[in-house]
Design a protein around this motif. Structure first.
Motif, mmCIF file in Angstrom:
data_model
loop_
_atom_site.group_PDB
_atom_site.id
_atom_site.type_symbol
_atom_site.label_atom_id
_atom_site.label_comp_id
_atom_site.label_asym_id
_atom_site.label_seq_id
_atom_site.Cartn_x
_atom_site.Cartn_y
_atom_site.Cartn_z
ATOM 1 N N GLU A 56 0.787 -1.073 0.226
ATOM 2 C CA GLU A 56 -0.080 -0.361 0.094
ATOM 3 C C GLU A 56 0.651 1.312 -0.051
ATOM 4 N N TRP A 57 2.284 1.659 0.514
ATOM 5 C CA TRP A 57 3.274 2.469 0.591
ATOM 6 C C TRP A 57 2.921 3.227 -0.952
ATOM 7 N N HIS A 58 3.525 3.047 -1.902
ATOM 8 C CA HIS A 58 3.339 3.535 -3.113
ATOM 9 C C HIS A 58 2.591 4.997 -3.274
ATOM 10 N N SER A 59 1.018 3.494 -3.524
ATOM 11 C CA SER A 59 -0.209 4.712 -3.524
ATOM 12 C C SER A 59 -0.670 5.599 -2.802
ATOM 13 N N PHE A 60 -0.494 5.238 -1.515
ATOM 14 C CA PHE A 60 -1.463 5.872 -0.051
ATOM 15 C C PHE A 60 -0.290 6.959 0.170
ATOM 16 N N LEU A 61 1.242 6.763 -0.596
ATOM 17 C CA LEU A 61 1.757 8.122 -0.224
ATOM 18 C C LEU A 61 1.839 9.182 -0.908
ATOM 19 N N GLN A 119 18.135 12.344 17.172
ATOM 20 C CA GLN A 119 17.973 13.709 16.843
ATOM 21 C C GLN A 119 17.109 14.789 15.680
ATOM 22 N N ILE A 120 17.003 15.341 15.756
ATOM 23 C CA ILE A 120 16.509 16.242 14.880
ATOM 24 C C ILE A 120 16.827 16.308 13.571
ATOM 25 N N GLU A 121 16.431 15.886 12.724
ATOM 26 C CA GLU A 121 17.219 16.634 11.780
ATOM 27 C C GLU A 121 16.145 17.778 10.477
ATOM 28 N N ALA A 122 14.730 17.629 10.712
ATOM 29 C CA ALA A 122 14.363 19.177 9.810
ATOM 30 C C ALA A 122 13.518 19.500 11.005
ATOM 31 N N GLU A 123 13.409 20.343 11.055
ATOM 32 C CA GLU A 123 11.978 21.817 11.789
ATOM 33 C C GLU A 123 11.569 22.427 11.654
ATOM 34 N N TRP A 124 9.999 21.724 10.987
ATOM 35 C CA TRP A 124 8.795 23.012 11.021
ATOM 36 C C TRP A 124 8.959 23.568 9.485
ATOM 37 N N LEU A 125 9.727 22.792 8.948
ATOM 38 C CA LEU A 125 9.837 23.287 7.298
ATOM 39 C C LEU A 125 8.593 22.671 6.466
ATOM 40 N N PRO A 126 8.658 23.796 5.379
ATOM 41 C CA PRO A 126 6.954 22.813 4.473
ATOM 42 C C PRO A 126 7.536 22.011 3.625
ATOM 43 N N LEU A 127 6.585 21.053 3.762
ATOM 44 C CA LEU A 127 6.440 19.840 2.820
ATOM 45 C C LEU A 127 6.644 19.834 1.373
ATOM 46 N N LEU A 128 7.191 19.385 0.977
ATOM 47 C CA LEU A 128 7.109 19.243 -0.795
ATOM 48 C C LEU A 128 6.650 17.768 -1.513
ATOM 49 N N GLY A 129 6.494 16.925 -0.466
ATOM 50 C CA GLY A 129 6.038 15.846 -1.055
ATOM 51 C C GLY A 129 6.728 14.505 -0.030
ATOM 52 N N ILE A 130 6.280 13.758 -0.303
ATOM 53 C CA ILE A 130 6.916 12.500 0.309
ATOM 54 C C ILE A 130 6.919 11.227 -1.175
ATOM 55 N N VAL A 131 7.217 10.198 -1.181
ATOM 56 C CA VAL A 131 7.055 8.738 -1.997
ATOM 57 C C VAL A 131 7.699 7.824 -1.307
ATOM 58 N N TYR A 132 6.849 6.685 -2.139
ATOM 59 C CA TYR A 132 7.999 5.086 -1.759
ATOM 60 C C TYR A 132 8.817 5.350 -3.220
ATOM 61 N N ASP A 133 9.363 4.566 -2.974
ATOM 62 C CA ASP A 133 9.848 4.028 -4.763
ATOM 63 C C ASP A 133 10.256 2.750 -4.870
ATOM 64 N N PRO A 134 9.519 1.478 -4.668
ATOM 65 C CA PRO A 134 9.466 0.764 -4.842
ATOM 66 C C PRO A 134 10.743 -0.380 -5.563
ATOM 67 N N ILE A 142 16.126 10.257 2.825
ATOM 68 C CA ILE A 142 15.900 9.884 2.053
ATOM 69 C C ILE A 142 16.167 8.211 3.497
ATOM 70 N N VAL A 143 15.255 7.506 3.243
ATOM 71 C CA VAL A 143 15.137 6.257 4.620
ATOM 72 C C VAL A 143 15.358 5.412 3.091
ATOM 73 N N ASN A 144 16.623 4.981 3.233
ATOM 74 C CA ASN A 144 16.566 3.442 2.751
ATOM 75 C C ASN A 144 16.712 2.578 3.420
ATOM 76 N N ARG A 145 15.942 0.839 2.425
ATOM 77 C CA ARG A 145 15.335 -0.317 3.238
ATOM 78 C C ARG A 145 14.447 0.249 4.021
ATOM 79 N N PRO A 146 13.254 0.690 4.259
ATOM 80 C CA PRO A 146 11.972 0.723 4.815
ATOM 81 C C PRO A 146 11.780 -0.305 4.603
ATOM 82 N N ARG A 147 11.952 -1.427 6.377
ATOM 83 C CA ARG A 147 10.592 -2.556 6.691
ATOM 84 C C ARG A 147 9.856 -2.088 7.077
ATOM 85 N N GLU A 148 8.985 -0.929 8.133
ATOM 86 C CA GLU A 148 7.272 -0.550 8.770
ATOM 87 C C GLU A 148 7.301 0.491 8.442
ATOM 88 N N LEU A 149 5.629 0.784 7.835
ATOM 89 C CA LEU A 149 5.215 2.327 7.863
ATOM 90 C C LEU A 149 4.539 2.443 8.851
#
Length: 126
Positions: free
Chosen positions: A10-15, A39-54, A69-76
């Motif tokens: 479901e990740w690709h279509s949901f995201l 660790q905080i990597e980004a603090e309240w920046l405008p979102l441009l998009g979220i995608v999953y590339d299977p 970038i999250v490489n080899r995501p296992r759970e969402l």
């Protein structure tokens, strides 16, 4: 906070669907791991998009000025608070957790014209 786990199929279509409705939301990205702590990597920046590339097995969170970038995501996991997405949690193959928290941008009133009496006071002082 009630996290709901999504199946990887479901990740690709949901995201993709979700991303269209979330553009402009303020986003914080926190990375939590045993090796690094939290660790905080980004603090309240405008979102441009979220995608999953299977094909490459990558989730990309694009913010203004930051690509996470999250490489080899296992759970969402998603937190749907009153029908709105409040946060995402992505667990990668190394058990690192990326916690993406979303909120609406602060809506400030438009700047008002300077009050006429204030402008007159400035003119008299010249």
């Amino acid at each position: 906070m009630a996290l709901q786990k999504l199946d990887k199929a479901e990740w690709h279509s949901f995201l993709d669907y979700l991303s269209k409705g979330l553009v402009g939301k303020r986003t914080e990205i926190e990375v939590a791991s045993l090796a690094l702590g939290q660790q905080i990597e980004a603090e309240w920046l405008p979102l441009l998009g979220i995608v999953y590339d299977p094909k490459d097995d990558v989730i990309e969170v694009a913010l203004e000025g930051v690509d996470h970038i999250v490489n080899r995501p296992r759970e969402l996991y998603v937190d749907l608070a009153v029908g709105n997405l409040a946060s995402l949690e992505i667990v990668d193959a190394d058990d690192n957790r990326q916690i993406i928290t979303l909120r609406d941008p602060l809506m400030l009133p438009p700047p008002s014209e300077a009050h006429p009496s204030a402008q007159q006071g400035q003119e008299r002082s010249r």
